[in-house]
Structure formats: structure tokens, C-alpha cells
Design a protein around this motif. Structure first.
Motif, PDB file in Angstrom:
ATOM      1  N   PRO A   1       0.836  -1.194   0.000  1.00  0.00           N
ATOM      2  CA  PRO A   1       0.000   0.000   0.000  1.00  0.00           C
ATOM      3  C   PRO A   1       0.879   1.256   0.000  1.00  0.00           C
ATOM      4  O   PRO A   1       1.814   1.380   0.791  1.00  0.00           O
ATOM      5  CB  PRO A   1      -0.799  -0.111   1.294  1.00  0.00           C
ATOM      6  CG  PRO A   1      -0.752  -1.550   1.648  1.00  0.00           C
ATOM      7  CD  PRO A   1       0.590  -2.026   1.177  1.00  0.00           C
ATOM      8  N   ARG A   2       0.542   2.191  -0.884  1.00  0.00           N
ATOM      9  CA  ARG A   2       1.278   3.451  -0.976  1.00  0.00           C
ATOM     10  C   ARG A   2       0.286   4.610  -0.990  1.00  0.00           C
ATOM     11  O   ARG A   2      -0.682   4.606  -1.741  1.00  0.00           O
ATOM     12  CB  ARG A   2       2.125   3.486  -2.247  1.00  0.00           C
ATOM     13  CG  ARG A   2       2.766   4.859  -2.543  1.00  0.00           C
ATOM     14  CD  ARG A   2       3.612   4.839  -3.795  1.00  0.00           C
ATOM     15  NE  ARG A   2       2.889   4.332  -4.955  1.00  0.00           N
ATOM     16  CZ  ARG A   2       2.060   5.068  -5.702  1.00  0.00           C
ATOM     17  NH1 ARG A   2       1.827   6.334  -5.399  1.00  0.00           N
ATOM     18  NH2 ARG A   2       1.444   4.535  -6.745  1.00  0.00           N
ATOM     19  N   PHE A   3       0.525   5.576  -0.150  1.00  0.00           N
ATOM     20  CA  PHE A   3      -0.323   6.765  -0.109  1.00  0.00           C
ATOM     21  C   PHE A   3      -0.203   7.519  -1.426  1.00  0.00           C
ATOM     22  O   PHE A   3       0.899   7.798  -1.904  1.00  0.00           O
ATOM     23  CB  PHE A   3       0.104   7.648   1.055  1.00  0.00           C
ATOM     24  CG  PHE A   3      -0.592   8.978   1.114  1.00  0.00           C
ATOM     25  CD1 PHE A   3      -1.976   9.044   1.188  1.00  0.00           C
ATOM     26  CD2 PHE A   3       0.132  10.165   1.104  1.00  0.00           C
ATOM     27  CE1 PHE A   3      -2.633  10.263   1.245  1.00  0.00           C
ATOM     28  CE2 PHE A   3      -0.513  11.389   1.166  1.00  0.00           C
ATOM     29  CZ  PHE A   3      -1.893  11.440   1.237  1.00  0.00           C
ATOM     30  N   ILE A   4      -1.345   7.837  -2.049  1.00  0.00           N
ATOM     31  CA  ILE A   4      -1.367   8.635  -3.277  1.00  0.00           C
ATOM     32  C   ILE A   4      -1.292  10.100  -2.856  1.00  0.00           C
ATOM     33  O   ILE A   4      -2.267  10.669  -2.354  1.00  0.00           O
ATOM     34  CB  ILE A   4      -2.632   8.369  -4.110  1.00  0.00           C
ATOM     35  CG1 ILE A   4      -2.693   6.882  -4.507  1.00  0.00           C
ATOM     36  CG2 ILE A   4      -2.653   9.247  -5.355  1.00  0.00           C
ATOM     37  CD1 ILE A   4      -3.974   6.496  -5.216  1.00  0.00           C
ATOM     38  N   ASP A   5      -0.141  10.702  -3.034  1.00  0.00           N
ATOM     39  CA  ASP A   5       0.143  12.008  -2.456  1.00  0.00           C
ATOM     40  C   ASP A   5      -0.408  13.136  -3.339  1.00  0.00           C
ATOM     41  O   ASP A   5       0.294  13.707  -4.169  1.00  0.00           O
ATOM     42  CB  ASP A   5       1.653  12.165  -2.260  1.00  0.00           C
ATOM     43  CG  ASP A   5       1.985  13.303  -1.297  1.00  0.00           C
ATOM     44  OD1 ASP A   5       1.063  14.074  -0.970  1.00  0.00           O
ATOM     45  OD2 ASP A   5       3.144  13.392  -0.859  1.00  0.00           O
ATOM     46  N   THR A   6      -1.681  13.441  -3.153  1.00  0.00           N
ATOM     47  CA  THR A   6      -2.304  14.586  -3.822  1.00  0.00           C
ATOM     48  C   THR A   6      -2.794  15.561  -2.758  1.00  0.00           C
ATOM     49  O   THR A   6      -2.937  15.207  -1.577  1.00  0.00           O
ATOM     50  CB  THR A   6      -3.497  14.159  -4.698  1.00  0.00           C
ATOM     51  OG1 THR A   6      -4.561  13.686  -3.838  1.00  0.00           O
ATOM     52  CG2 THR A   6      -3.111  13.048  -5.672  1.00  0.00           C
ATOM     53  N   ASP A   7      -3.068  16.788  -3.181  1.00  0.00           N
ATOM     54  CA  ASP A   7      -3.567  17.788  -2.231  1.00  0.00           C
ATOM     55  C   ASP A   7      -4.875  17.334  -1.594  1.00  0.00           C
ATOM     56  O   ASP A   7      -5.083  17.497  -0.383  1.00  0.00           O
ATOM     57  CB  ASP A   7      -3.771  19.134  -2.946  1.00  0.00           C
ATOM     58  CG  ASP A   7      -2.459  19.795  -3.343  1.00  0.00           C
ATOM     59  OD1 ASP A   7      -1.403  19.404  -2.805  1.00  0.00           O
ATOM     60  OD2 ASP A   7      -2.497  20.700  -4.213  1.00  0.00           O
ATOM     61  N   ASP A   8      -5.774  16.772  -2.407  1.00  0.00           N
ATOM     62  CA  ASP A   8      -7.067  16.323  -1.876  1.00  0.00           C
ATOM     63  C   ASP A   8      -6.883  15.228  -0.825  1.00  0.00           C
ATOM     64  O   ASP A   8      -7.538  15.237   0.218  1.00  0.00           O
ATOM     65  CB  ASP A   8      -7.952  15.797  -3.010  1.00  0.00           C
ATOM     66  CG  ASP A   8      -8.559  16.919  -3.839  1.00  0.00           C
ATOM     67  OD1 ASP A   8      -8.310  18.097  -3.519  1.00  0.00           O
ATOM     68  OD2 ASP A   8      -9.287  16.614  -4.800  1.00  0.00           O
TER      69      ASP A   8
END
Length: 426
Positions: free
Chosen positions: A347-354
Motif C-alpha cells: 500500500p502506498r499513499f497517493i500524495d495529492t492535495d485532496d
């Protein structure tokens, strides 16, 4: 109506129509509104991801989490392409396989989609439904005053109410001098107002239940709290839900009175992601069995995901199941196993502003500003996100608890009377 409001309410109408049998003929008169609403939901899901390399995987996530019909997926992507929200659409074997997202911030997102909806020449019924939802999200209204106060076609009102009620977009409370209708979005977009009305005008049982909820955002609501179940079923409380083993729908009620109205109204997709995280974490806290974790560990899981040096976990055989909810919400991506020949996922955090905003909101809802220090490891993170079960957004939870309403409408008499006296909240 402004184009922003029209685009926003198209998405809200789609949120309600997710409660209707997709094969129902009642959806036909709302086809354009539903399509634009699906486009808004999909745009919010992919915003900030730059390149969507596996559009077919996105098709599955959109169908499962957003009720974007898999057969409508291509038309939804084409709708987004027409307004330049997606570019470079690639097709192979008749299927969309890859594209680049170019989704703007929410102000422009909804305004552009509102104009796209207008360009599709929606039917008179669609225009009046969007107008009805927008007005009822502002304030409750007596049924007998709908046509005159909103400017609806008097003859169309019964049909609008029929469709609106079946989609949970319109809720009715019988009052002493006639029926009053409102939209669940009145409660969802104005939790501070609802909380204030209950505190100042509601009976003691309601006021006490809401006061307890202020102390634990994401409180699991059970049959022992009938007034809260009733408030959720009536669409007056935000309540994401997780389906527990055995197909039990477990709602987690929230009254986010500290959030600004722009987030509650114009950035609902971010709030919905935050509520998905909140429900997932509270589920791990209260229903994790031997692995139940305290609230401070939940906050530290969020901090772990936000940390760019710790935002990816090592491969584990249960990751795909345990992080399913956050994967479906577009917060977590599943990277391939880093070990040669491995078949697990990371699992990898999807690093977007939202996504960062969603995690911070979830953290704030848990702590309301209380700083919790500490670090957690992979095992604790897995335990906190133990139940990778299906997630229900607040509108779907409202529909699924419909039959559990057991509290007399008279409980709400003084609250709704007070709401009628306030007028629109803009």
C-alpha cells in the motif's frame, strides 16, 4: 442558478440516484443529470493523479465505490474529455486504457460541469429537480409552498417528490399543519446549524445524543441509540458506514461543526474521502477484536501515511483486503511486491492535495486539535485498518437505515419549526 451550483447539484442528484435500482425506468428522465453527476464524481476521484495508467482498474473502482455504471464509464470519460478535464485518451480493443487528468480546482470543476450540463439541454424535469435539491439543501419548506417559493411547475411537483423520495434526495416530516420537505444535504452541509437547532429547540433525549456525538466524531451508532439512528435515516446526520462481516451495516456518525461550509458544500468529495478514513479507523478501533487500538494510535496511522518517508508499507499477504476501503476511495495505491517472485502488494499513499486534506480532516475529526505524539509500525497500521469491507457514503447509509426509523416525527417538531423560521442559509 449559477453554473457552479448546477454542476454541484448534478453530483448530488447522482449521489441520490445511487440508491435507485439502475434498471429502473425512473432514471430515464434524469439521464443527462446523472451522466454529468457521474463525471463530477469521477473527476474528483482522479484529481491530482496526473496520469491514469490503468483505466480499466479505475473503471472497476468507479463502479464499486462511486456507482459509475461500468457501461457508462466510457461516456463519462468522453464527457470529461469534451471539457478538457482529461486528455490523451488511449483506446485498445475498444476499451479506454490510459489518459492524463487535467481536473481543475472545485470552483472551476463544478462551473464547467454545470455549463456542460446546460449544453446537453436537460429536460424540464431535470432542471426542476436540480433546482429543488439546491433549494431544499438551503432550508426545509412546506410542501404546499414548493411551487411558489422555488418557482416550480405546480403540476410537476408530485412527480419531482416521487423521484426525489425514491432517491433519498427529498425527505418528508409530517407536521401538525402539513408535510415539510428538505434535502439530506441540508443536514450534511450545515451540521453546525442542525446541532444548534437540536441543542436549543430539541427534546432532551435528542440534545443529549448530539452532545455525546460531539465528544466522539465517528461514533459507532447501534440500536441502543435509536434517536441517532433516526437522525441518520432522516438525513440529518452525516454517517459513513462499513459493512461488517455478516452484512451488518455499521454507521459511524459525525457532526463536523468545526469545518467551514465551503468544505461541506463545494468540496464534498474531499470530505467523503475523510469520512471513509474516519469510518475505517473507527472500525479498527471498535471492531478489531484483540487488535483494537486507542484513538491516539489512529492519529499516528494517519501521520504515518502523511510522512513521505513512511507512506508506503512493506508487502504483506493481507494488505489487499485490509486497505480495500482506502484503495477504493483513491487514497491508497497498491504497488507490486518488491520481493523477487512475490505476489503481495505494498500500500502506498497517493500524495495529492485532496488526499492530504482528507487525512488531515480525518485526524482533526478524531482529535479536534489535540496533538497526539507517537509513532506506529506496519503491524499497528494493519490492525487499525483491519476491516477491508465495503464502504457506504452518507447518502447510501441514509437509504440503508430507512427501515430503522423508530422515533416519532414529533421528536423533530420543534427542531423543524425552528429551521423553517431561519430561512435559507447561504
Amino acid at each position: 442558478m449559477e453554473s457552479f451550483d448546477e454542476g454541484l447539484r448534478c453530483q448530488d442528484v447522482h449521489a441520490g440516484l445511487r440508491n435507485v435500482d439502475p434498471n429502473s425506468g425512473s432514471l430515464t428522465p434524469l439521464a443527462d443529470t446523472q451522466l454529468v453527476g457521474m463525471a463530477a464524481s469521477l473527476a474528483a476521484l482522479i484529481r491530482g493523479q496526473d496520469v491514469v495508467n490503468d483505466a480499466q482498474a479505475l473503471r472497476a473502482v468507479a463502479a464499486e465505490q462511486l456507482d459509475v455504471n461500468q457501461f457508462a464509464f466510457d461516456d463519462v470519460v468522453k464527457t470529461l474529455a469534451e471539457i478538457d478535464f482529461v486528455q490523451g485518451v488511449q483506446v485498445s480493443g475498444g476499451k479506454i486504457t490510459r489518459f492524463t487528468e487535467n481536473v481543475p480546482y472545485y470552483d472551476d470543476l463544478y462551473a464547467e460541469l454545470g455549463r456542460a450540463w446546460r449544453d446537453r439541454q436537460p429536460t424540464e424535469l431535470e432542471q426542476q429537480m436540480v433546482m429543488l435539491v439546491d433549494n431544499l439543501a438551503d432550508a426545509p419548506l412546506p410542501v404546499e409552498e414548493l411551487a411558489s417559493r422555488i418557482g416550480l411547475d405546480t403540476e410537476a411537483v408530485p412527480k419531482l417528490l416521487e423521484v426525489g423520495r425514491s432517491a433519498e434526495l427529498v425527505k418528508t416530516i409530517p407536521m401538525l399543519d402539513g408535510d415539510v420537505v428538505y434535502s439530506p444535504f441540508f443536514g450534511f452541509e450545515n451540521p453546525d446549524v442542525v446541532g444548534e437547532l437540536v441543542r436549543d429547540h430539541g427534546p432532551a433525549e435528542l440534545a443529549d445524543a448530539f452532545a455525546a456525538l460531539r465528544g466522539e466524531q465517528g461514533m459507532p451508532v447501534t440500536a441502543a441509540q435509536p434517536v441517532l439512528l433516526d437522525a441518520i435515516a432522516r438525513g440529518l446526520l452525516l454517517a459513513p458506514a462499513v459493512v461488517l462481516p455478516g452484512d451488518t451495516v455499521q454507521p459511524f456518525a459525525a457532526l463536523p461543526y468545526t469545518l467551514d461550509r465551503e468544505l461541506l458544500r463545494g468540496r464534498k468529495p474531499v470530505l467523503e474521502k475523510a469520512l471513509a478514513v474516519l469510518a475505517c479507523l473507527r472500525c479498527g478501533q471498535h471492531f478489531g477484536g484483540a487488535t483494537n487500538l486507542p484513538a491516539d494510535a489512529l492519529v499516528n496511522v494517519i501521520d504515518k501515511l502523511l510522512d513521505p518517508h513512511r507512506g508506503i508499507l512493506q508487502p504483506h499477504g493481507s494488505h489487499a483486503r485490509q486497505y480495500k476501503l482506502m484503495h477504493a476511495a483513491g487514497i491508497i495505491a497498491f504497488d507490486p511486491d518488491s520481493k523477487p517472485g512475490g505476489s503481495w502488494v505494498r500500500p502506498r499513499f497517493i500524495d495529492t492535495d485532496d488526499n492530504r486534506d482528507a487525512l488531515r480532516i480525518a485526524r482533526d475529526l478524531i482529535t479536534y486539535g489535540e496533538q497526539v505524539e507517537g509513532r506506529v509500525g506496519d503491524e499497528q497500521a494493519r490492525a487499525a485498518l483491519l476491516l477491508g469491507q465495503p464502504f457506504s457514503a452518507p447518502m447510501q447509509t441514509t437509504a440503508r437505515l430507512r427501515t430503522k426509523v423508530a422515533v416519532s416525527p414529533r421528536q423533530w417538531q420543534t427542531v423543524i419549526d425552528a429551521a423553517l423560521g431561519r430561512g435559507p442559509i447561504r
